[in-house]
Design a protein around this motif. Structure first.
Motif, PDB file in Angstrom:
ATOM      1  N   VAL A  33       0.855  -1.175   0.000  1.00 51.52           N
ATOM      2  CA  VAL A  33       0.000   0.000   0.000  1.00 51.52           C
ATOM      3  C   VAL A  33       0.896   1.231   0.000  1.00 51.52           C
ATOM      4  O   VAL A  33       2.011   1.205   0.512  1.00 51.52           O
ATOM      5  CB  VAL A  33      -0.929   0.030   1.231  1.00 51.52           C
ATOM      6  CG1 VAL A  33      -1.883  -1.137   1.211  1.00 51.52           C
ATOM      7  CG2 VAL A  33      -0.124   0.033   2.531  1.00 51.52           C
ATOM      8  N   PRO A  34       0.432   2.347  -0.599  1.00 50.94           N
ATOM      9  CA  PRO A  34       1.260   3.558  -0.604  1.00 50.94           C
ATOM     10  C   PRO A  34       1.358   4.167   0.779  1.00 50.94           C
ATOM     11  O   PRO A  34       0.416   4.113   1.563  1.00 50.94           O
ATOM     12  CB  PRO A  34       0.499   4.483  -1.567  1.00 50.94           C
ATOM     13  CG  PRO A  34      -0.908   3.993  -1.544  1.00 50.94           C
ATOM     14  CD  PRO A  34      -0.826   2.515  -1.322  1.00 50.94           C
ATOM     15  N   LEU A  35       2.491   4.753   1.081  1.00 47.46           N
ATOM     16  CA  LEU A  35       2.722   5.353   2.387  1.00 47.46           C
ATOM     17  C   LEU A  35       2.674   6.869   2.351  1.00 47.46           C
ATOM     18  O   LEU A  35       2.453   7.507   3.366  1.00 47.46           O
ATOM     19  CB  LEU A  35       4.095   4.916   2.919  1.00 47.46           C
ATOM     20  CG  LEU A  35       4.228   3.426   3.211  1.00 47.46           C
ATOM     21  CD1 LEU A  35       5.641   3.145   3.664  1.00 47.46           C
ATOM     22  CD2 LEU A  35       3.246   2.992   4.263  1.00 47.46           C
ATOM     23  N   SER A  36       2.878   7.455   1.227  1.00 43.84           N
ATOM     24  CA  SER A  36       2.911   8.913   1.156  1.00 43.84           C
ATOM     25  C   SER A  36       2.634   9.358  -0.270  1.00 43.84           C
ATOM     26  O   SER A  36       2.532   8.547  -1.189  1.00 43.84           O
ATOM     27  CB  SER A  36       4.287   9.433   1.592  1.00 43.84           C
ATOM     28  OG  SER A  36       5.266   9.053   0.648  1.00 43.84           O
ATOM     29  N   ARG A  37       2.521  10.658  -0.460  1.00 49.80           N
ATOM     30  CA  ARG A  37       2.265  11.201  -1.787  1.00 49.80           C
ATOM     31  C   ARG A  37       3.430  10.968  -2.735  1.00 49.80           C
ATOM     32  O   ARG A  37       3.302  11.037  -3.946  1.00 49.80           O
ATOM     33  CB  ARG A  37       1.964  12.694  -1.687  1.00 49.80           C
ATOM     34  CG  ARG A  37       0.651  12.994  -0.951  1.00 49.80           C
ATOM     35  CD  ARG A  37       0.419  14.486  -0.852  1.00 49.80           C
ATOM     36  NE  ARG A  37      -0.820  14.772  -0.129  1.00 49.80           N
ATOM     37  CZ  ARG A  37      -1.237  16.005   0.146  1.00 49.80           C
ATOM     38  NH1 ARG A  37      -0.518  17.058  -0.236  1.00 49.80           N
ATOM     39  NH2 ARG A  37      -2.380  16.183   0.803  1.00 49.80           N
ATOM     40  N   SER A  38       4.589  10.668  -2.166  1.00 51.80           N
ATOM     41  CA  SER A  38       5.747  10.419  -3.017  1.00 51.80           C
ATOM     42  C   SER A  38       5.651   9.083  -3.739  1.00 51.80           C
ATOM     43  O   SER A  38       6.405   8.818  -4.662  1.00 51.80           O
ATOM     44  CB  SER A  38       7.030  10.449  -2.172  1.00 51.80           C
ATOM     45  OG  SER A  38       7.030   9.368  -1.256  1.00 51.80           O
ATOM     46  N   GLY A  39       4.709   8.231  -3.277  1.00 49.51           N
ATOM     47  CA  GLY A  39       4.517   6.958  -3.953  1.00 49.51           C
ATOM     48  C   GLY A  39       5.265   5.806  -3.335  1.00 49.51           C
ATOM     49  O   GLY A  39       5.214   4.690  -3.845  1.00 49.51           O
ATOM     50  N   SER A  40       6.019   6.009  -2.245  1.00 52.83           N
ATOM     51  CA  SER A  40       6.696   4.902  -1.581  1.00 52.83           C
ATOM     52  C   SER A  40       5.668   3.909  -1.064  1.00 52.83           C
ATOM     53  O   SER A  40       4.577   4.265  -0.669  1.00 52.83           O
ATOM     54  CB  SER A  40       7.560   5.415  -0.429  1.00 52.83           C
ATOM     55  OG  SER A  40       6.778   6.094   0.522  1.00 52.83           O
ATOM     56  N   ARG A  41       6.042   2.611  -1.069  1.00 52.98           N
ATOM     57  CA  ARG A  41       5.084   1.569  -0.732  1.00 52.98           C
ATOM     58  C   ARG A  41       5.696   0.593   0.261  1.00 52.98           C
ATOM     59  O   ARG A  41       6.910   0.465   0.385  1.00 52.98           O
ATOM     60  CB  ARG A  41       4.638   0.824  -1.999  1.00 52.98           C
ATOM     61  CG  ARG A  41       4.078   1.744  -3.080  1.00 52.98           C
ATOM     62  CD  ARG A  41       3.813   1.006  -4.375  1.00 52.98           C
ATOM     63  NE  ARG A  41       2.663   0.117  -4.256  1.00 52.98           N
ATOM     64  CZ  ARG A  41       1.400   0.505  -4.413  1.00 52.98           C
ATOM     65  NH1 ARG A  41       1.139   1.772  -4.654  1.00 52.98           N
ATOM     66  NH2 ARG A  41       0.417  -0.342  -4.323  1.00 52.98           N
ATOM     67  N   ALA A  42       4.813  -0.134   0.977  1.00 48.57           N
ATOM     68  CA  ALA A  42       5.293  -1.148   1.912  1.00 48.57           C
ATOM     69  C   ALA A  42       4.207  -2.186   2.105  1.00 48.57           C
ATOM     70  O   ALA A  42       3.027  -1.946   1.862  1.00 48.57           O
ATOM     71  CB  ALA A  42       5.655  -0.524   3.269  1.00 48.57           C
ATOM     72  N   THR A  43       4.601  -3.379   2.522  1.00 53.28           N
ATOM     73  CA  THR A  43       3.633  -4.422   2.828  1.00 53.28           C
ATOM     74  C   THR A  43       3.019  -4.173   4.204  1.00 53.28           C
ATOM     75  O   THR A  43       3.539  -3.394   4.997  1.00 53.28           O
ATOM     76  CB  THR A  43       4.301  -5.806   2.805  1.00 53.28           C
ATOM     77  OG1 THR A  43       5.399  -5.792   3.725  1.00 53.28           O
ATOM     78  CG2 THR A  43       4.794  -6.156   1.416  1.00 53.28           C
ATOM     79  N   ILE A  44       1.912  -4.847   4.466  1.00 54.41           N
ATOM     80  CA  ILE A  44       1.196  -4.669   5.726  1.00 54.41           C
ATOM     81  C   ILE A  44       1.763  -5.617   6.782  1.00 54.41           C
ATOM     82  O   ILE A  44       1.974  -6.796   6.527  1.00 54.41           O
ATOM     83  CB  ILE A  44      -0.307  -4.950   5.537  1.00 54.41           C
ATOM     84  CG1 ILE A  44      -0.896  -4.032   4.472  1.00 54.41           C
ATOM     85  CG2 ILE A  44      -1.064  -4.777   6.846  1.00 54.41           C
ATOM     86  CD1 ILE A  44      -2.333  -4.374   4.102  1.00 54.41           C
ATOM     87  N   ASP A  45       2.014  -5.093   7.950  1.00 52.26           N
ATOM     88  CA  ASP A  45       2.405  -5.894   9.112  1.00 52.26           C
ATOM     89  C   ASP A  45       1.122  -6.267   9.844  1.00 52.26           C
ATOM     90  O   ASP A  45       0.356  -5.390  10.258  1.00 52.26           O
ATOM     91  CB  ASP A  45       3.332  -5.066  10.005  1.00 52.26           C
ATOM     92  CG  ASP A  45       3.915  -5.890  11.136  1.00 52.26           C
ATOM     93  OD1 ASP A  45       3.840  -7.127  11.059  1.00 52.26           O
ATOM     94  OD2 ASP A  45       4.440  -5.287  12.086  1.00 52.26           O
ATOM     95  N   ILE A  46       0.856  -7.572   9.995  1.00 50.55           N
ATOM     96  CA  ILE A  46      -0.415  -8.037  10.570  1.00 50.55           C
ATOM     97  C   ILE A  46      -0.149  -8.738  11.894  1.00 50.55           C
ATOM     98  O   ILE A  46       0.709  -9.622  11.987  1.00 50.55           O
ATOM     99  CB  ILE A  46      -1.134  -8.994   9.609  1.00 50.55           C
ATOM    100  CG1 ILE A  46      -1.311  -8.343   8.246  1.00 50.55           C
ATOM    101  CG2 ILE A  46      -2.496  -9.408  10.170  1.00 50.55           C
ATOM    102  CD1 ILE A  46      -1.749  -9.312   7.162  1.00 50.55           C
ATOM    103  N   VAL A  47      -0.914  -8.336  12.916  1.00 48.79           N
ATOM    104  CA  VAL A  47      -0.812  -8.943  14.244  1.00 48.79           C
ATOM    105  C   VAL A  47      -2.205  -9.414  14.658  1.00 48.79           C
ATOM    106  O   VAL A  47      -3.165  -8.647  14.633  1.00 48.79           O
ATOM    107  CB  VAL A  47      -0.278  -7.936  15.283  1.00 48.79           C
ATOM    108  CG1 VAL A  47      -0.200  -8.594  16.668  1.00 48.79           C
ATOM    109  CG2 VAL A  47       1.082  -7.398  14.872  1.00 48.79           C
TER     110      VAL A  47
END
Length: 392
Positions: A33-47
């Motif tokens: 999912v995107p993290l900021s307007r810059s377009g950086s992305r990361a996977t979701i950490d699920i607990v």
């Protein structure tokens, strides 16, 4: 940007049927999912947080008490057996608090230590307590196995059994006990003129014939006086008294399945709850007034039947969680007017499933262990389950 923000964290509070399925949907592919307007992305950490060390389903009570070995194979599954949870961190503990300002939940773990679990999005799926089979107590696998054995032994030793209640849990209990032990005197007491009031009327017509065929004695118009305290949270002995005026009923064992549900929400702030203690939600299953909190299952005040678990709202919530993290469109939940699904569970002639309009269709007995459970449930719905069985 902090490491926490680079990996958005979703905490799922309660890993019963609804919470588990939501976790599996979110973990599938770990879509970024995107993290900021810059377009950086990361996977979701699920607990996932649970008071049990695995999925202890609230489904099919009748099979659970009459044939616990068969029930355990399909409805009591350790979290480590779900392939889809391999990258989900599970916490075995009891939820004791929520700080919406700091976005964190407090958990007392099985070793009695207290930890705070931060979240970017929280999913509340802690369910309800209802009778002896649905309790939020912190338990080990050994504790659960002991409970299953004790309940089964108690009923096996009884000559007469009274089942109190008119919902699916009561109907399933009476039918399965009578089917497994045809020499026992099994009585079913319910308050209305017919049982299964949440189902389409056609369902009761068909299920009543099956109960009578098993020799269950039906007692409509009997509304029980509930025993004080936690009297309905275990197999009782009677006598059972009625507010509708009938003479007291006596039985060696009394199964209380009266639907007196109590939501597991003591750990939540009062502003999240309705007057009955259930979590207030909007039509997208977002908690009212809280953009980053969702609720589903029996704990969510979605509609009079609180039927979101049966209607697979886990898919919708998983979608809406991702939409919240990436700024997308959130979908709406549309409740059904009648309950649907199985009532009696698997019988000798197969599994009968009822649609919302009351029509039933049967899966043949041979298909349950060869198609339904291994392919549709374990591989399709649960995304793969490793072979291993709890000993009961």
């Amino acid at each position: 940007m902090s490491a926490h923000r680079r990996r958005p964290r979703v905490v799922i509070a309660g890993m019963g049927d609804s919470g588990l399925l939501t976790a599996l949907h979110l973990a599938r592919g770990r879509s970024p999912v995107p993290l900021s307007r810059s377009g950086s992305r990361a996977t979701i950490d699920i607990v996932g947080i649970s008071s049990k060390p695995g999925l202890l389903s609230g489904q099919e009570l009748g099979t659970r008490i009459a044939r616990p070995d068969v029930w355990s194979r399909d409805y009591w599954i350790g979290f480590d057996r779900f392939r889809g949870l391999d990258r989900v961190r599970t916490v075995h503990g009891t939820l004791v608090g929520l700080d919406t300002g700091q976005r964190r939940v407090e958990v007392v773990r099985s070793d009695c230590s207290t930890v705070a679990e931060p979240y970017d999005v929280l999913v509340i799926s802690t369910g309800v307590r209802n009778g002896f089979w649905r309790q939020p107590t912190l338990q080990t696998a050994a504790d659960i196995a002991d409970d299953l054995r004790r309940t089964h032994a108690r009923l096996r030793a009884a000559t007469s059994i009274a089942v109190i209640g008119g919902g699916a849990a009561a109907i399933s209990s009476a039918a399965n006990v009578a089917a497994v032990w045809p020499n026992k005197n099994v009585h079913l007491y319910f308050p209305g003129s017919r049982a299964l009031p949440g189902h389409h009327p056609r369902v009761w017509q068909q299920v009543r014939a099956r109960l009578e065929g098993y020799g269950v004695e039906l007692h409509p118009g009997h509304r029980a006086r509930l025993p004080a305290g936690s009297g309905i949270d275990h197999i009782g002995t009677g006598p059972v008294q009625w507010s509708t005026g009938q003479p007291s009923a006596h039985a060696d064992a009394v199964v209380w399945a009266v639907g007196a549900v109590r939501p597991n929400t003591e750990w939540l702030p009062a502003d999240l709850l309705d007057e009955h203690g259930f979590v207030r939600v909007d039509d997208d299953l977002g908690v009212t007034g809280h953009e980053r909190i969702f609720a589903l299952g029996d704990v969510a005040a979605t509609d009079p039947l609180r039927n979101s678990a049966r209607n697979r709202a886990d898919r919708l919530v998983a979608h809406n969680v991702r939409a919240t993290l990436r700024g997308g469109h959130r979908r709406r939940y549309r409740p059904r007017q009648h309950r649907w699904g199985s009532v009696l569970g698997v019988q000798r002639d197969g599994l009968e499933i009822f649609t919302p309009d009351g029509r039933g269709f049967r899966l043949p007995a041979w298909s349950i262990d060869t198609v339904l459970q291994p392919w549709i449930v374990r591989r399709g719905i649960y995304r793969g389950v490793r072979d291993q069985e709890w000993e009961v």
